[in-house]
Design a protein around this motif. Structure first.
Motif, PDB file in Angstrom:
ATOM      1  N   PHE A 125       0.810  -1.216   0.000  1.00 60.75           N
ATOM      2  CA  PHE A 125       0.000   0.000   0.000  1.00 60.75           C
ATOM      3  C   PHE A 125       0.845   1.268   0.000  1.00 60.75           C
ATOM      4  O   PHE A 125       0.347   2.344  -0.350  1.00 60.75           O
ATOM      5  N   ASP A 126       2.122   1.164   0.367  1.00 62.90           N
ATOM      6  CA  ASP A 126       2.985   2.344   0.418  1.00 62.90           C
ATOM      7  C   ASP A 126       3.192   2.979  -0.956  1.00 62.90           C
ATOM      8  O   ASP A 126       3.551   4.170  -1.046  1.00 62.90           O
ATOM      9  N   ARG A 127       2.971   2.246  -2.032  1.00 63.61           N
ATOM     10  CA  ARG A 127       3.199   2.786  -3.380  1.00 63.61           C
ATOM     11  C   ARG A 127       2.090   3.735  -3.830  1.00 63.61           C
ATOM     12  O   ARG A 127       2.240   4.439  -4.819  1.00 63.61           O
ATOM     13  N   PHE A 128       0.980   3.774  -3.110  1.00 67.88           N
ATOM     14  CA  PHE A 128      -0.152   4.595  -3.499  1.00 67.88           C
ATOM     15  C   PHE A 128      -0.066   5.981  -2.848  1.00 67.88           C
ATOM     16  O   PHE A 128       0.498   6.138  -1.766  1.00 67.88           O
ATOM     17  N   ASP A 129      -0.658   6.960  -3.494  1.00 64.99           N
ATOM     18  CA  ASP A 129      -0.733   8.298  -2.909  1.00 64.99           C
ATOM     19  C   ASP A 129      -1.772   8.355  -1.793  1.00 64.99           C
ATOM     20  O   ASP A 129      -1.622   9.120  -0.836  1.00 64.99           O
ATOM     21  N   GLU A 154       8.701  -7.720   4.127  1.00 60.91           N
ATOM     22  CA  GLU A 154       8.549  -6.448   3.436  1.00 60.91           C
ATOM     23  C   GLU A 154       8.190  -6.633   1.972  1.00 60.91           C
ATOM     24  O   GLU A 154       8.275  -5.697   1.176  1.00 60.91           O
ATOM     25  N   PHE A 155       7.805  -7.866   1.606  1.00 62.11           N
ATOM     26  CA  PHE A 155       7.317  -8.099   0.253  1.00 62.11           C
ATOM     27  C   PHE A 155       5.874  -7.602   0.159  1.00 62.11           C
ATOM     28  O   PHE A 155       5.289  -7.127   1.138  1.00 62.11           O
ATOM     29  N   ASP A 156       5.267  -7.718  -1.010  1.00 65.15           N
ATOM     30  CA  ASP A 156       3.964  -7.094  -1.254  1.00 65.15           C
ATOM     31  C   ASP A 156       2.777  -7.908  -0.771  1.00 65.15           C
ATOM     32  O   ASP A 156       1.799  -7.349  -0.258  1.00 65.15           O
ATOM     33  N   ALA A 157       2.814  -9.216  -0.964  1.00 61.81           N
ATOM     34  CA  ALA A 157       1.622 -10.014  -0.698  1.00 61.81           C
ATOM     35  C   ALA A 157       2.019 -11.428  -0.317  1.00 61.81           C
ATOM     36  O   ALA A 157       3.168 -11.854  -0.517  1.00 61.81           O
ATOM     37  N   VAL A 158       1.068 -12.154   0.236  1.00 63.09           N
ATOM     38  CA  VAL A 158       1.289 -13.554   0.575  1.00 63.09           C
ATOM     39  C   VAL A 158       0.000 -14.320   0.326  1.00 63.09           C
ATOM     40  O   VAL A 158      -1.099 -13.821   0.609  1.00 63.09           O
ATOM     41  N   LEU A 408      -3.183  -7.269   5.267  1.00 64.35           N
ATOM     42  CA  LEU A 408      -4.623  -7.075   5.162  1.00 64.35           C
ATOM     43  C   LEU A 408      -5.178  -8.164   4.257  1.00 64.35           C
ATOM     44  O   LEU A 408      -4.689  -8.364   3.130  1.00 64.35           O
ATOM     45  N   ILE A 409      -6.192  -8.885   4.752  1.00 61.84           N
ATOM     46  CA  ILE A 409      -6.912  -9.861   3.947  1.00 61.84           C
ATOM     47  C   ILE A 409      -8.211  -9.181   3.509  1.00 61.84           C
ATOM     48  O   ILE A 409      -9.174  -9.115   4.277  1.00 61.84           O
ATOM     49  N   PRO A 410      -8.279  -8.623   2.309  1.00 62.63           N
ATOM     50  CA  PRO A 410      -9.493  -7.898   1.908  1.00 62.63           C
ATOM     51  C   PRO A 410     -10.669  -8.863   1.729  1.00 62.63           C
ATOM     52  O   PRO A 410     -10.473 -10.076   1.595  1.00 62.63           O
ATOM     53  N   PRO A 418      -5.974  -4.384  -4.594  1.00 63.92           N
ATOM     54  CA  PRO A 418      -6.820  -3.248  -4.186  1.00 63.92           C
ATOM     55  C   PRO A 418      -5.999  -1.988  -3.983  1.00 63.92           C
ATOM     56  O   PRO A 418      -4.808  -2.024  -3.699  1.00 63.92           O
ATOM     57  N   SER A 419      -6.660  -0.839  -4.118  1.00 63.21           N
ATOM     58  CA  SER A 419      -6.056   0.431  -3.715  1.00 63.21           C
ATOM     59  C   SER A 419      -6.370   0.655  -2.253  1.00 63.21           C
ATOM     60  O   SER A 419      -7.235  -0.027  -1.680  1.00 63.21           O
ATOM     61  N   PRO A 420      -5.702   1.595  -1.578  1.00 57.67           N
ATOM     62  CA  PRO A 420      -6.007   1.834  -0.165  1.00 57.67           C
ATOM     63  C   PRO A 420      -7.415   2.374   0.085  1.00 57.67           C
ATOM     64  O   PRO A 420      -7.936   2.243   1.190  1.00 57.67           O
ATOM     65  N   ASP A 421      -7.992   2.991  -0.943  1.00 64.34           N
ATOM     66  CA  ASP A 421      -9.324   3.580  -0.778  1.00 64.34           C
ATOM     67  C   ASP A 421     -10.197   3.143  -1.951  1.00 64.34           C
ATOM     68  O   ASP A 421     -10.541   3.939  -2.824  1.00 64.34           O
ATOM     69  N   PRO A 422     -10.551   1.858  -2.005  1.00 67.46           N
ATOM     70  CA  PRO A 422     -11.258   1.328  -3.172  1.00 67.46           C
ATOM     71  C   PRO A 422     -12.683   1.850  -3.269  1.00 67.46           C
ATOM     72  O   PRO A 422     -13.318   2.188  -2.254  1.00 67.46           O
TER      73      PRO A 422
END
Length: 425
Positions: A125-129, A154-158, A408-410, A418-422
């Motif tokens: 999520f850090d890559r998003f504004d 510190e990877f993106d997903a699991v 986060l498990i959406p 997902p974006s931080p504010d979908p």
């Protein structure tokens, strides 16, 4: 990775070792154990993935239960760490969703089929504004005591894959990355290979089930004295229904990610030789549950006398400080239960044993509404407020955390990049 030598292993041990090895060769060997590639009895999935629960973490209704009504987790588990190749876009999101739906069409949502989740780390999520909504508590992982210095995920997903069938978790993993043309008779039309890179050196595997730990006495650090029927390395049952948070309790209940949850994963080494060969059974029960459990012989050899609860009454929980002061020992479960809210547990645990790195360990996996709740339970379990010798402070003397990660498990409709504010629509 070199495949295990089958000559000294039972079929069950060999299959578990193949899951740990991973890869196409391991899958081929696993399918060849019974010579049944293409003729397996794996139940098929659904033709309508939209009919599955909106919560990715809705496993309990689909999984089997034991004689006491406790949910029986699948025997084989793989955590597949992923790094995005490029910033997410609509095409990558659609590809990811198509690949995940292939799994749902291929395998029944059950122990005999496959259950899984995909979760996203703070680094994703850090890559998003945009910022994360206030309804989601997902901080970066951190050390939680002055005695630990873990590395951090510190990877993106699991992706967490789980099944009673070792061939299913291996096949699902390889199919997700284009190494299989079909999965249980279902054509693979989309893969994650163009979206994510697998981080093989962070891949984690494990197992849970009666008798499985006792079969690993060939591994350095696993003593012969593990009870034959114990489902976990430390010798006792876990996952008691009444001592676990419900799926409702761990579900985010507001904001754009309502219906999701957060996941914490701690990977730890276990000092089993000291646990089993220095302490006696009475001491182990006292340190795992409570001194009163040991005095009243409430547990049995491996927890068989405990039904759907750990036996921690309000009185036993309230006696934690007195037990530390007067008896000089407190139980791990006894301490952690102090973090309950209105008597209800905060965490839903889905952890599993491991021999990753050829050492006994545990991948502690918990679901909770927010990571702050995991931290509250961990602080209660640490027992820094208790006047008790470290060696008698629950099981802290025997566990060594080497990695931590938060995810986060959406909810299922938002699980694919997902974006931080979908947009809730």
């Amino acid at each position: 990775m070199t495949l295990p030598d089958r000559s000294s292993l039972s079929r069950r041990e060999y299959a578990r070792a193949l899951v740990a090895a991973g890869g196409v060769a391991a899958l081929s060997a696993c399918l060849g154990v019974d010579g049944n590639d293409g003729e397996r009895d794996v139940p098929p999935g659904t033709s309508d993935p939209d009919a599955l629960p909106e919560r990715q973490h809705a496993w309990n209704e689909a999984l089997e239960t034991d004689a006491d009504g406790n949910v029986r987790l699948p025997e084989h588990h793989v955590l597949v760490p992923l790094s995005l190749r490029d910033d997410p876009d609509e095409v990558a999101s659609e590809t990811t969703e198509d690949a995940l739906r292939t799994l749902e069409r291929a395998y029944e949502w059950s122990n005999d089929g496959l259950v899984f989740t995909v979760g996203y780390a703070p680094a994703y999520f850090d890559r998003f504004d945009e910022s994360m909504p206030p309804s989601v508590d997902l901080p970066d992982p951190e050390a939680l005591t002055d005695r630990e210095s873990p590395e951090f995920d510190e990877f993106d997903a699991v992706i967490h894959l789980a099944s009673d069938r070792p061939d299913v978790v291996l096949e699902a993993e390889e199919g997700l990355f284009g190494e299989r043309e079909t999965l249980n008779g279902v054509d693979v039309e989309a893969t994650l290979a163009d979206v994510f890179e697998r981080i093989d050196d962070r891949r984690r595997t494990g197992f849970v089930g009666p008798g499985l730990p006792a079969e690993r006495t060939d591994v350095s650090g696993v003593p012969e004295s593990i009870p034959e029927e114990a489902p976990f390395f430390m010798g006792f049952r876990s996952g008691f229904r009444e001592s676990q948070a419900t799926e409702d309790r761990v579900t985010i209940d507001e904001g754009p990610f309502a219906g999701g949850t957060t996941q914490h994963v701690s990977s730890m080494d276990l000092q089993l030789e000291v646990w089993f060969e220095q302490d006696n059974h009475y001491q182990r029960v006292s340190k795992m549950f409570s001194p009163e459990h040991a005095e009243d012989d409430l547990v049995g050899e491996h927890g068989e006398r405990l039904g759907a609860t750990s036996g921690l009454t309000d009185e036993r929980i309230e006696a934690t400080s007195a037990d530390a002061r007067e008896r000089g020992v407190v139980g791990h479960a006894q301490k952690a239960a102090r973090a309950r809210e209105d008597g209800d547990p905060l965490l839903l645990r889905r952890d599993f044993n491991t021999v990753d790195g050829d050492r006994p360990g545990l991948h502690f996996l918990s679901l909770q509404r927010g990571i702050d709740e995991f931290v509250r339970v961990r602080e209660a379990m640490t027992g820094a407020d208790l006047d008790v010798p470290f060696a008698n402070n629950g099981i802290r003397h025997y566990i060594f955390v080497n990695r931590r990660g938060n995810f986060l498990i959406p909810p299922r409709p938002l699980r694919s990049l997902p974006s931080p504010d979908p947009d809730p629509t």
